[in-house]
Design a protein around this motif. Structure first.
Motif, PDB file in Angstrom:
ATOM      1  N   ASP A 283      50.610  52.763  -6.856  1.00  0.00           N
ATOM      2  CA  ASP A 283      49.294  52.049  -6.213  1.00  0.00           C
ATOM      3  C   ASP A 283      48.559  51.320  -7.526  1.00  0.00           C
ATOM      4  O   ASP A 283      48.090  50.194  -7.505  1.00  0.00           O
ATOM      5  N   PHE A 284      48.271  52.181  -8.590  1.00  0.00           N
ATOM      6  CA  PHE A 284      47.482  51.855  -9.674  1.00  0.00           C
ATOM      7  C   PHE A 284      48.499  50.592 -10.234  1.00  0.00           C
ATOM      8  O   PHE A 284      47.852  49.342 -10.541  1.00  0.00           O
ATOM      9  N   SER A 285      49.628  50.706 -10.568  1.00  0.00           N
ATOM     10  CA  SER A 285      50.497  49.571 -10.870  1.00  0.00           C
ATOM     11  C   SER A 285      50.460  48.374 -10.019  1.00  0.00           C
ATOM     12  O   SER A 285      50.020  47.049 -10.623  1.00  0.00           O
ATOM     13  N   ASN A 286      50.483  48.409  -8.750  1.00  0.00           N
ATOM     14  CA  ASN A 286      50.442  47.228  -7.821  1.00  0.00           C
ATOM     15  C   ASN A 286      49.115  46.754  -8.034  1.00  0.00           C
ATOM     16  O   ASN A 286      48.855  45.479  -7.939  1.00  0.00           O
ATOM     17  N   MET A 287      47.946  47.609  -7.896  1.00  0.00           N
ATOM     18  CA  MET A 287      46.619  47.172  -8.107  1.00  0.00           C
ATOM     19  C   MET A 287      46.517  46.141  -9.198  1.00  0.00           C
ATOM     20  O   MET A 287      45.575  45.264  -9.086  1.00  0.00           O
ATOM     21  N   ARG A 288      46.895  46.466 -10.227  1.00  0.00           N
ATOM     22  CA  ARG A 288      46.587  45.934 -11.776  1.00  0.00           C
ATOM     23  C   ARG A 288      47.397  44.412 -11.618  1.00  0.00           C
ATOM     24  O   ARG A 288      46.870  43.598 -12.103  1.00  0.00           O
ATOM     25  N   LEU A 289      48.726  44.547 -10.929  1.00  0.00           N
ATOM     26  CA  LEU A 289      49.696  43.560 -11.281  1.00  0.00           C
ATOM     27  C   LEU A 289      49.362  42.510 -10.148  1.00  0.00           C
ATOM     28  O   LEU A 289      49.822  41.483 -10.155  1.00  0.00           O
ATOM     29  N   GLY A 290      48.927  43.004  -8.950  1.00  0.00           N
ATOM     30  CA  GLY A 290      48.786  42.230  -7.672  1.00  0.00           C
ATOM     31  C   GLY A 290      50.044  42.018  -6.987  1.00  0.00           C
ATOM     32  O   GLY A 290      50.450  41.128  -6.453  1.00  0.00           O
ATOM     33  N   LEU A 291      50.831  43.245  -7.042  1.00  0.00           N
ATOM     34  CA  LEU A 291      52.035  43.042  -6.331  1.00  0.00           C
ATOM     35  C   LEU A 291      51.918  44.367  -5.133  1.00  0.00           C
ATOM     36  O   LEU A 291      51.197  45.224  -4.971  1.00  0.00           O
ATOM     37  N   ASP A 292      53.080  44.487  -4.596  1.00  0.00           N
ATOM     38  CA  ASP A 292      53.117  45.415  -3.556  1.00  0.00           C
ATOM     39  C   ASP A 292      54.529  45.984  -3.432  1.00  0.00           C
ATOM     40  O   ASP A 292      55.284  46.293  -2.641  1.00  0.00           O
ATOM     41  N   PHE A 293      54.718  46.597  -4.588  1.00  0.00           N
ATOM     42  CA  PHE A 293      56.063  47.481  -4.999  1.00  0.00           C
ATOM     43  C   PHE A 293      56.136  48.511  -4.438  1.00  0.00           C
ATOM     44  O   PHE A 293      55.153  49.488  -4.270  1.00  0.00           O
TER      45      PHE A 293
END
Lengths: 555, 501
Positions: A283-293
């Protein structure tokens, strides 16, 4: 920024397939490197100093394979248990306390390998070693000496050895005084009563760290087995340097073996290539990047960045990081690995949802108004550096230097102090422009810096306005009229004009301007001696006011 | 019939008085007009076919300085032959010279010409006359020139004309080529002057007096040659760098950003430490950064902030980072520097403004310890923008940059991975500049690291980007030498258009 030249043939052999320089130049930027030059059979890249692992062709190739999807996940390095020992003498604690070692066997070494190895060492010395202070590397031909080894100290003239690329024996003292590397790096040891040395069991000298190796263990094209020692003042730095170096050598075809480094109270078995572990929240990664991985997509991207990861619970990954990646400090660094592994070129820009209205700074508002009035009065704007020198700013102006803000390390005598008024800059501008058509009318509304005991930096940035009018019939009356017109248009009515003495102006043609007992500045006709100092030939009227006082009133 | 101006009317009248044919000089004399006014009149009268101009080439001959001297005293060879005759027709050379009173500098010339003209020979130091020479054409011409100079060569007799090359060779006369213009009334011109021309006085400057009294009705306002070049005017104007600063600020304002401003003198704490740049980082070196000698040190902020920053450097504090693993020194952080980036100001602002959303920008002065050359300045401007909000992302940052560039007229943008000590992830952007037909690196960007934000108590992601303004200016103005921007050469500022086409 550091650079490395990637020979096409060598690069191709590392990545295991033929690749053209065009393809290299096209893809390498996606690793965060800049293409400096594309030659017929090589590509020169600039890389960021956090990626020390890019200081060898092997290291770049490793990351490149991941990006292209040819080899993904953590590169595996076998480390065999070796039987060589190095004993650390207690006395090194006083000068250069840490050492770690490794041996690498079975290398095929040619002149290109030697060059790559030297470049790699230099890069590590700079980037991790901070110019050899925290860590410096010695690479030795193992066959030339006899283990076990020792890390000891000696008196400055206690031993003699032939330094690398020399033929005469020298004491460590001689090296510091006469050898080019000794002269360059002597401050690392010359303060200590005893100097560090790495010696073999017969007392033969491998190196005098961090200055120079001995000629005895010089690596040549007949070398197959290397002994590597990294000494320094920071244990993490020496270990990381060693790890980056030995993994590159393993990629070159060598076999890594450990060395037992025996300190007085413990034993370090080095190199230690155990991967670092870190947690990444998807979630942290997705939130920073603007992705939904998903977890899977995140792992795929990490693997293309040559990391490994496994799911520990929903949305949480356990990431393993190879020992040569010294740049990963925090979970956020893994987020970037996800982005780079996925491919920055695949990220579609989006517009942020944040809604705000903009606002100019009060300084911009007022200086814009002042600019408009001055331009309307026929004046042309100048914009000068705040860096200047005492001669231009004071002596030529017939003023005494006072309250100077000075630089500790000026790059030239022209720029050694910071101006606290603007008029000298405009006088210089008139001098530069004196062959142009007159009348010449210029102004500057910009920064000065003054000393201020109440401020956190003991200085204060203020906005001043200065103007000059230079032509054959310029005089006090004209420039005073300009200043008064400015004040009127800034909305003021009751200012006072008082005669004053100011060495920059003619006596009887200079006045201070005040607003309700607050002194704003000075207006007058420039003294001819000052005009001579700037080699000017036209009468010149000038004023300078502290606009900050007006700005502060408007706050 | 064309409407004639005052100078044209007067020129025609003068020509009539001079019987329809005259030189410009004569017309100037008769009409009382200035030479330039006659010339202007002639041009338009010729165009109207009222007069024609006859051009005639003339060669003028006049005496040189030496020629004038000989005109007074006689040619040197004549003076010798006259003295010889006086002395009886055969005498020692020296005594002849003495008798003639001939100046030393003319002696060899005189003897030479005696010989060349066949007037006398020298034998054993004696001069023997061969004949009594008649007055030569050269001498006749010199005599004529003493009466009137210059003379028109074409008007001289053929014999006199033939003597000119010889005299010119002796540098006694000077020759000048001249074009003579003679103006002549055409039939139309004659017809017009026969009708009678009444000269009407012209006024060149309309005056308040004329307007007020209504007298402007009774005078003729001179028609101007509107195509003639006039004097150049220079407006007061904004500095080209300031102009672009304002453009960039406008863009930020349009995008909803608030402008912030901070000190150029900063503590190393805000310039470096608060931005998680370790104290042994090469950028903090004296070679890269200007440190102050006076004042030398500043004050650190309140203890809580300092302690958190120190711990983050040393071991990551509570941020989850491993930190830089060294002993942090407050002394190093107190050192005063000229800020190397406006981010020092940004981070101070964020510390005071932690509530989202924050969208701020600055375009302001920054410093690098760099020797000035055509590519580098020690003092320049940085553009910087940041967005702090609960849910902003790297893709949002890319989108913001795209928008920003588009407003600058740069449509094509690419993003690359990059590295900055205080942002992660970090990107670099390149833009396509049509004028250069090339991609140029402009702004770097990223999301502030947790190690930067957490010690200052900032809880939301911060997008940041920045770049050098001068680079953009060089692109926009097409300038090669960056130093020109701050030389403040008035000629350059005057030439530089306020509006770039």
């Amino acid at each position: 920024m550091p650079t490395i030249t990637l020979d096409k043939e060598r690069f191709s052999s590392y990545v295991g397939r033929n690749i053209s320089v065009e393809d290299m130049a096209k893809q390498l930027p996606w690793l965060g490197t800049d293409i400096e030059d594309v030659a017929q059979d090589s590509v020169k890249i600039e890389y960021n100093p956090n990626r020390v692992d890019f200081s060898s062709i092997a290291g770049v190739a490793r990351a490149f394979c991941g990006l292209m999807g040819w080899e993904t996940g953590l590169p595996k390095y076998d480390v065999k248990q070796g039987n060589i020992t190095l004993t650390v003498d207690k006395s090194v604690a006083q000068v250069r306390p840490y050492i770690v070692c490794a041996t690498v066997r079975g290398l095929k070494i040619d002149s290109d390998t030697i060059r790559e190895l030297m470049e790699l060492q230099e890069a590590l010395h700079w980037m991790i070693g901070r110019d050899r202070k925290k860590a410096s590397i010695g690479v030795h031909k193992l066959d030339a000496v006899t283990p076990p080894f020792s890390y000891v100290t000696c008196a400055p003239d206690g031993v003699k050895f032939v330094p690398l690329d020399k033929t005469e024996e020298m004491t460590p003292q001689d090296v510091l005084e006469k050898h080019e590397k000794g002269i360059a790096y002597k401050s690392q040891v010359d303060w200590a009563p005893r100097y560090p040395l790495v010696v073999d069991c017969k007392g033969q000298i491998l190196s005098f760290p961090p200055i120079i190796n001995g000629e005895l263990t010089k690596v040549d094209e007949n070398t197959h087995d290397l002994f590597i020692e990294v000494t320094g003042t920071d244990l993490n730095a020496v270990q990381r340097s060693l790890n980056v170096l030995v993994t590159a050598l393993a990629d070159m075809g060598g076999t890594i073996e450990t060395v037992n480094v025996t300190y007085s109270d413990h034993v370090l078995v080095t190199p230690d290539l155990t991967p670092q572990k870190m947690t990444l929240n998807v979630d942290f990664s997705n939130m920073r990047l603007g992705l939904d991985f998903s977890e899977k997509q995140t792992i795929d991207a990490l693997q293309k960045s040559r990391l490994d990861a496994k799911i520990v619970e929903k949305g949480v990954l356990d990431v393993t990081i190879p020992a040569y990646r010294t740049d990963i400090l925090h979970e956020i660094d893994l987020v970037e690995e996800v982005a780079v592994g996925y491919g920055i070129f695949r990220l579609e820009p989006t517009k942020p949802a944040t809604v705000t209205t903009g606002k100019k700074h009060i300084v911009t508002e007022i200086t814009t108004a002042v600019r408009q009035i001055m331009i309307g009065l026929g004046f042309t704007e100048a914009l000068n550096f705040v860096l200047t020198n005492e001669d231009d700013n004071y002596y030529k102006m017939l003023q005494k230097p006072e309250g100077l803000v000075t630089l500790a390390n000026p790059v030239s005598t022209d720029y050694s102090i910071i101006r606290n008024d603007l008029l000298p800059s405009l006088m210089k501008n008139l001098a530069v422009s004196k062959h142009h058509v007159f009348p010449q009318r210029m102004f500057e509304v910009s920064d000065v810096i003054k000393l201020d005991d109440n401020s956190e930096t003991y200085t204060e940035r203020r906005i001043h306005l200065a103007a000059v009018s230079s032509h054959p019939t310029a005089n006090f009356t004209e420039i005073k009229s300009v200043l008064e017109s400015l004040l009127t248009n800034l909305g003021f009515e009751n200012w006072t004009v008082t005669e004053t003495n100011n060495p920059s102006f003619l006596q009887g043609r200079a006045a201070t301007i005040s607003l309700n007992d607050m002194t704003l500045g000075v207006v007058g006709e420039i003294h001819p001696e000052l005009l001579n100092n700037f080699e000017l030939e036209n009468p010149t009227g000038a004023f300078e006011i502290d606009l900050q006082k007006i700005i502060d009133k408007n706050k | 019939m064309p409407e004639l101006r005052e100078n044209e009317q007067k020129t025609l009248l003068a020509l009539e008085q001079l019987k329809g044919k005259a030189s410009v000089e004569q017309i100037v004399d008769v009409s009382g007009l200035a030479h330039a006014a006659v010339m202007r009149g002639v041009l338009s009268l010729t165009e109207d076919k009222l007069i024609v101009t006859h051009e005639q080439k003339q060669t003028l001959v006049s005496l040189s300085e030496e020629g004038s001297y000989h005109a007074q005293h006689g040619l040197p060879e004549r003076r010798l032959i006259d003295s010889l005759a006086k002395l009886g027709g055969d005498a020692a050379v020296n005594s002849v010279i003495e008798d003639a009173g001939l100046e030393k500098k003319f002696v060899s010339v005189a003897l030479g010409w005696l010989n060349r003209k066949g007037w006398a020979t020298i034998k054993q130091g004696n001069l023997n006359p061969l004949k009594t020479p008649p007055f030569g054409d050269d001498e006749k011409l010199i005599q004529l020139l003493t009466k009137k100079t210059p003379l028109i060569v074409e008007d001289l007799s053929l014999e006199l004309q033939k003597s000119i090359p010889n005299l010119k060779g002796r540098k006694l006369v000077e020759i000048e080529e001249k074009t003579l213009r003679e103006l002549e009334l055409t039939d139309d011109g004659w017809a017009l002057v026969k009708q009678g021309i009444i000269v009407q006085q012209e006024v060149s400057q309309l005056t308040p007096e004329l307007i007020r009294t209504g007298n402007w009705r009774n005078v003729k306002l001179r028609r101007f040659d509107v195509t003639a070049p006039g004097p150049v005017s220079f407006p007061g104007k904004i500095h080209p760098v300031q102009q672009i600063i304002q453009q960039v600020k406008e863009i930020f304002l349009e995008m909803g950003f608030t402008e912030i401003r901070g000190d150029m003198v900063e503590t190393a704490f805000w310039n470096f430490d608060a931005l998680f740049q370790p104290q042994d980082h090469p950028a903090r070196d004296m070679v890269d950064t200007f440190y102050l000698a006076n004042p030398k040190q500043g004050k650190l902020p309140k203890k809580g902030v300092v302690d958190a920053v120190a711990a983050t450097h040393e071991n990551g504090w509570t941020t989850g980072s491993r930190g830089w693993e060294y002993k942090w020194s407050p002394q190093e952080a107190k050192k005063l520097v000229l800020r190397t980036h406006t981010t020092a100001t940004t981070i101070r602002y964020l510390t005071e403004h932690k509530e989202p959303p924050v969208k701020v920008f600055s375009v302001d002065r920054v410093y690098r310890n760099e020797k000035l050359d055509y590519k580098h300045l020690a003092e320049f401007h940085q553009i910087e923008g940041i967005i702090m909000d609960c849910k902003v992302t790297l893709r949002d940052l890319m989108g913001t940059l795209k928008e920003f560039y588009k407003k600058l007229g740069l449509e094509k943008v690419q993003f690359w991975p990059s590295y900055f000590p205080y942002t992660e992830p970090s990107l670099q952007s390149t833009v396509y500049v049509p004028e250069l037909k090339n991609w140029v690196e402009l702004c770097g960007m990223g999301i502030f690291r947790p190690e930067v934000l957490a010690p200052l108590g900032v809880k939301h992601p911060v997008l940041a980007w920045g770049g050098g303004l001068e680079r953009l200016i060089l692109l926009k103005l097409g300038i090669e030498d960056i130093r020109l921007l701050y030389k403040n050469d008035l000629g350059w500022i005057r030439r530089n258009p306020v509006c770039q086409q």
